[in-house]
Motif scaffolding. Structure first.
Motif, short mmCIF file in Angstrom:
data_model
loop_
_atom_site.label_atom_id
_atom_site.label_comp_id
_atom_site.label_asym_id
_atom_site.label_seq_id
_atom_site.Cartn_x
_atom_site.Cartn_y
_atom_site.Cartn_z
N ARG A 1 61.95 66.18 55.90
CA ARG A 1 63.42 66.55 56.56
C ARG A 1 63.22 67.16 57.85
O ARG A 1 63.69 67.21 58.91
N ASN A 2 62.02 68.18 57.96
CA ASN A 2 61.85 68.97 59.12
C ASN A 2 61.48 68.27 60.35
O ASN A 2 61.73 68.18 61.48
N GLN A 3 60.53 67.14 59.61
CA GLN A 3 59.88 66.18 60.69
C GLN A 3 61.05 65.38 61.33
O GLN A 3 60.88 64.99 62.41
N ALA A 4 62.01 64.98 60.57
CA ALA A 4 62.79 64.13 61.03
C ALA A 4 63.67 64.83 62.05
O ALA A 4 64.37 64.60 63.11
N ALA A 5 64.23 66.21 61.27
CA ALA A 5 65.09 67.01 62.40
C ALA A 5 64.32 67.41 63.67
O ALA A 5 64.90 67.22 64.86
N GLU A 6 63.22 67.64 63.78
CA GLU A 6 62.42 67.83 64.88
C GLU A 6 62.46 66.79 65.85
O GLU A 6 62.56 66.63 67.32
N TRP A 7 62.28 65.56 65.25
CA TRP A 7 62.49 64.05 66.23
C TRP A 7 63.68 63.88 66.73
O TRP A 7 63.88 63.82 68.11
N LEU A 8 64.71 64.09 65.83
CA LEU A 8 66.17 64.19 66.46
C LEU A 8 66.41 65.05 67.50
O LEU A 8 67.02 64.86 68.70
N ARG A 9 65.84 66.30 67.39
CA ARG A 9 66.06 67.61 68.53
C ARG A 9 65.62 66.99 69.79
O ARG A 9 65.83 67.19 70.97
N GLN A 10 64.13 66.36 69.75
CA GLN A 10 63.65 65.86 70.94
C GLN A 10 64.28 64.90 71.47
O GLN A 10 64.19 64.66 72.82
N MET A 11 64.90 63.87 70.55
CA MET A 11 65.43 62.73 71.30
C MET A 11 66.89 62.88 71.84
O MET A 11 67.60 62.35 72.77
N ASP A 12 67.73 63.99 71.34
CA ASP A 12 68.96 64.16 71.91
C ASP A 12 69.28 65.47 72.01
O ASP A 12 68.98 66.52 71.06
N HIS A 13 69.86 65.95 73.29
CA HIS A 13 70.25 67.35 73.71
C HIS A 13 71.02 67.94 72.45
O HIS A 13 70.76 69.22 72.25
N GLY A 14 72.13 67.01 72.17
CA GLY A 14 73.14 67.41 71.31
C GLY A 14 72.41 67.99 69.77
O GLY A 14 73.07 68.90 69.28
N ALA A 15 71.59 67.22 69.48
CA ALA A 15 70.69 67.46 68.00
C ALA A 15 69.95 68.83 68.17
O ALA A 15 70.19 69.43 67.35
N GLY B 1 77.82 61.13 62.72
CA GLY B 1 77.22 59.96 63.26
C GLY B 1 76.94 60.16 64.87
O GLY B 1 76.26 59.11 65.43
N LEU B 2 77.48 61.23 65.25
CA LEU B 2 77.18 61.06 66.90
C LEU B 2 75.66 61.53 67.19
O LEU B 2 75.31 60.57 68.08
N ILE B 3 74.82 62.22 66.50
CA ILE B 3 73.41 62.36 67.00
C ILE B 3 72.83 61.02 66.46
O ILE B 3 72.04 60.49 67.41
N LEU B 4 73.18 60.36 65.44
CA LEU B 4 72.36 59.22 65.09
C LEU B 4 72.64 57.92 65.99
O LEU B 4 71.73 57.29 66.29
#
Ligand SMILES: Nc1ncnc2c1ncn2[C@@H]1O[C@H](COP(=O)(O)OP(=O)(O)OP(=O)(O)O)[C@@H](O)[C@H]1O
Length: 627
Positions: A69-83, A103-106
């Motif tokens: 889960r942390n790995q997924a969160a980290e990647w989303l943070r990298q990909m999106d400022h909002g995340a 669903g906004l981040i996704l």
């Protein structure tokens, strides 16, 4: 419901993350030493547990789930400022689901992975009189669009309800990591095998129908596993690490292939344009470039398919060809060998590469060619060592030679000094020698008594009464009486009748050296006819060296000294011969008879012949006797 805990950073996070995590968790600014148990408890607290967690109540699956889960969160943070603003680096399950529920981040992330996948994303919720209900619908629209797009891409998906409390958040994590894997695969050129999250337990039911064959799925991470399955998870984590290693290698291969593609494509375009004269007047346009590039892509695709098949065979052989599963280090060694071999060979030789399975721990994939390369490498090393040794020897020899040269130069200087001294001594010796000759007398007169020969052998007729050692000789006149009968004469030396030719010459010999030292010397015989002048100067028989007279002996010594000094000085010896008879001077060596009598010619000089040795003189003498 099992409790969750932040993952063990030693397994999945980078060292820098570990350090950051430890500092963040530590009480106070100073670092402190904590053991594994305390670390787990602190991480559990950071993940949302207010009460300290008893580590004995946690299982490996919970740790693994949180890590993913942390790995997924980290990647989303990298990909999106909002995340990055909404999601924490190590979110709890509840916080994770809550952040993604709209669903906004996704949607934003998916549009970055696959631009245009979701044409319309609801950015700002519209608040109207119906309030939250309207917002939820709009959020649901984002989620629906996201899930449809993901399914269209044949990636792992999940249900909207999985984001609700009691849902399967593991499926959401799987979907995100799947998307991450797909994105990274695309970023590296879209070449080779790709997988998400690194998990490898294949459960075909987890995949949507029609997923790519290269896609390796995972079973849902939130399935609870009891303690008896912990060993399986240990293997799973081990394999996860192993797969990451494989991914690293594949990434390198992908980079190389990307470069290869660029190189081949540009090269083909270049060659095509250079070789094709028909296009000289043809305007270059995108169509021509497209055609050539298409051909390049086709060729390269063939090569990639071939390599992909080869890699597939390799992996299958490695996994299936052994009675038992490979250990990690064996697997890594095999892959490493394969990569090394492949990068060391030229592309057209790849097909010759031989993959050999074996049994047990002894894995060897070396081909004959590799053996040859190894031997050559070894020989090269030996040559290098030999070259180094030879270089050292040459340097040593060079140093020795330099020392020898210095010694020789030093000796040469000594010799020069000695030579200079020698010449000085020689000169001194020459001067002293000639001074001695002067002291003996510049003009010396010797007297030789002619013995009785043949019928004259009657001593009664001898007029020589006495010969003294000091050069005196007493002559008797038997016809007179008294004092008149005897007369004493004094010479430098008187030779008796029995004196040999050699003894006569001994007193003359030193003067020959004086000639070569630059002194003028004159030796002549004086006496009445038949007194023995010719006998003394020439000798009775020139063919017998013992009877040689003064002339020939002097010439012999002259040439011997000339030869001894030839390295220092060069002498030229010439001969003239004149006769004074009856007040007439005659040139005995004159060839022209008209010039034989004095004055010989306009220069008043007699004829001169150069002679090289004493024999030449003898020939001249013989010639004269026959004239
Ligand atoms: N020392 C000597 N021992 C033996 N024989 C000698 C000696 N001196 C001269 N004779 C002999 O005496 C003879 C005359 O000598 P030679 O011809 O040398 O005299 P010469 O002085 O040269 O005479 P000329 O002036 O007439 O030429 C020769 O037969 C020679 O061999």
């Amino acid at each position: 419901m099992p409790q969750e805990i932040s993952p063990n950073p030693m397994l999945l996070n980078t060292p820098s993350k570990n350090s950051r995590g430890l500092k963040g968790l530590a009480n106070g600014a100073t670092e402190e030493f904590i053991d594994d148990r305390e670390l787990a408890q602190r991480k559990a607290e950071a993940a949302g547990y207010r009460e300290p967690v008893d580590i004995s109540n946690l299982n490996t699956n919970q740790i693994f789930t949180a890590a993913r889960r942390n790995q997924a969160a980290e990647w989303l943070r990298q990909m999106d400022h909002g995340a990055a603003e909404v999601l924490s680096t190590e979110p709890s399950e509840e916080h994770f689901c809550l952040s993604l529920r709209n669903g906004l981040i996704l949607c934003n992330v998916l549009n970055k992975v696959n631009p245009g996948a979701i044409p319309k994303v609801v950015e700002i919720p519209i608040i109207d009189t119906e309030g939250a209900a309207q917002t939820t619908i709009q959020y649901f629209e984002n989620m629906r669009n996201f899930l449809v797009a993901v399914a269209r891409m044949k990636l792992l998906t999940f249900e909207v309800s999985d984001l609700e409390k009691g849902g399967s958040s593991g499926k959401v994590v799987d979907c995100i990591l799947c998307l991450k894997g797909y994105y990274e695969w695309r970023q590296s050129g879209g070449v080779g095998v790709w997988k998400y999250g690194g998990t490898v337990r294949i459960t075909s039911t987890s995949f949507p129908k029609g997923s790519p064959s290269s896609l390796i799925g995972s079973e849902s991470a939130d399935e609870s596993l009891d303690e008896s399955e912990s060993s399986q998870f240990e293997e799973l984590l081990e394999y996860l690490h192993l797969s990451n290693e494989v991914s690293l290698h594949e990434s390198k291969v992908s980079t190389a292939l990307t470069f290869l593609f660029d190189h081949l494509g540009i090269g083909l375009l270049q060659t095509y344009l250079t070789e094709t004269n028909e296009l000289d007047d043809f305007p270059m346009n995108s169509m021509v470039i497209d055609i050539v590039l298409r051909k390049a892509v086709k060729d390269l695709s063939s090569l990639l398919i071939s390599q992909g098949n080869q890699l597939g065979v390799f992996l299958k052989n490695m996994l299936k060809g052994n009675c038992k599963p490979l250990l990690k280090h064996e697997f890594l060694q095999a892959i490493s060998n394969y990569i090394d071999q492949r990068s060391g060979l030229v592309s057209n030789e790849l097909s010759k590469f031989c993959i050999c399975g074996n049994k047990g721990k002894d894995i060897s994939y070396l081909t004959d060619k590799t053996s040859v390369l190894d031997v050559q490498q070894k020989q090269l090393e030996e040559l290098k060592a030999s070259f180094h040794l030879t270089k050292l020897e040459v340097q040593q020899a060079h140093l020795t030679w330099e020392q020898e040269l210095k010694k020789i130069a030093h000796h040469t200087k000594d010799l020069e000094v000695a030579s200079s001294s020698y010449h000085k001594v020689l000169e001194e010796n020459r001067q002293l020698y000639n001074q001695v000759q002067d002291l003996k007398g510049a003009i010396r007169v010797y007297c030789r008594v002619k013995p009785f020969v043949h019928e004259q052998s009657d001593e009664q007729h001898s007029t020589v009464d006495y010969i003294g050692e000091n050069g005196n000789i007493m002559i008797v006149n038997r016809q007179k009486q008294g004092k008149e009968a005897r007369k004493m004469f004094t010479f430098n030396k008187v030779f008796g009748g029995n004196t040999s030719q050699e003894q006569i010459y001994l007193d003359t010999q030193p003067l020959i050296r004086s000639v070569l030292d630059g002194y003028n010397v004159c030796i002549f015989a004086y006496g009445q006819t038949g007194s023995g002048k010719t006998y003394t100067m020439s000798g009775p028989d020139m063919t017998t060296e013992d009877t040689w007279g003064v002339n020939y002996r002097a010439l012999r010594d002259l040439f011997e000294l000339t030869e001894a000094r030839m390295d220092v000085i060069k002498y030229e010896v010439g001969v003239q011969m004149i006769e004074i008879y009856n007040e007439q001077v005659r040139d005995l060596l004159a060839i022209d008879g008209s010039n034989r009598r004095y004055p010989f010619n306009s220069f008043f000089l007699p004829s001169q012949f150069s002679i090289l040795n004493s024999h030449d003189m003898i020939y001249i003498y013989i010639y004269l006797n026959h004239c």
